[in-house]
Scaffold this active site. Sequence first.
Site: not given
Length: 430
Positions: A58, A61
């Site tokens: 991600c 993230c």
Amino acid sequence: MRLPMIILLVLTIWKAGNGSRANELKADGKVLELDESNFDSAISSFDYILVDFYAPWCGHCKRLSPQLDEAAPVLAGLNEPIVLAKVNADKFTRLASKHDIDGYPTLKFFMHGVPMEYNGPRKADLLVQYLKKFVAPDVSILSSDSAINDFVEAAGTFFPIYIGFGLNETVISNLAVKYKKKAWFSVAKDFSNDAMVLYDFDKVPSLVALHPSYKQQSVFYGPFEDSFLGDFVKQNLLPLVVPLNHDTLKLLKDEERKIVLTILNDEDEDQSQNLIKLLKAAASANPDLVFSYVGVEQWEDFADKFEANQKTKLPKMIVWNGNEEYLSVIGVESLDAEDQGTQISRFLEGYREGRTERKTVKGPSFMDFIHSLVGIRTVYILVFIVAMMMLIQSIGKEDDMPRVGSQDAVDHAGSSEAESSRYGLEKKED
């Protein structure tokens, strides 16, 4: 004697394992790595812990991770330490499922083991400022003008601020505990006339409610009984008029009052700003309602749910229940440019007298419906199934082709499969 010895040996090993695991969980200023073996232990070991449920692939993230690393030592050094931790939710799926994680990154803040959604900022310095709220005293005691200014500055702009001038802290202590997650509370024991001018009150005792991010404030002079005081505090958790966007809409989630929603063409136009001032005056006189506004230019999809768009006569006013229904007031569906204050009064009068038409909010988009119904993981599965069907269809076409030049068809099928896989991954990250 063998059985007791075996039990003793097992207990010794178990205790040693738990002891070594407990030693690993320290508020040492680093972001803890949690998994299914130590998650519950971490939640029970620390009074305050923010957990980042992330996935390695991600992009958001990856950008969040260094911010958490920067904030962790600052938060660990507070008088009431706050620990930061993270869980690879893509790997430890049972933990993710248990905590209803359906997107990355998802942050949850645990206070004494009780989780709450973290919807605050994600930049390190702002994250620290936001989280300090939860470990601050229920009621801060301020003894000078400079102490008041320092308190307001340190509180930041994320939460409303209540300052009791000439009040005893016991008057608001119960409300401060009740709304600890939503607002700052303080009492000023000593202050000058300059403070009275700055915070716009002319007698004591008084309770001033500030909304720094909206540059709004309200003053309450009593009576300081539970019901009256409680109503003032609750109603002022929101600004007088709420500009609706994805973040502020979450503030209305638990709101019990009806919402007077004004839909504008563009929030930034001078004419819209003048109308917002009139809405603030109406909100002050009607504290049993929430007043809000949204611009078609700023959030077209949301405005369209109430049949408002560029072709509609705007501004448009409705009364929304915060869910699937809203009311239009017959004869005051929209506002003319002249004397809008009188028209707002007529709208509210018509609503209170029941001269309304009930309508239903236009339904969510297909993708919104899919997300709400089955969650994002099921969407991934659907994407995978569609990709496989496309691949099978491509292979079927290849079998039907003559064998001459079949290598081109094979290459085409291979590229189709690669593209399907690539697009599937991008969909998952989004």
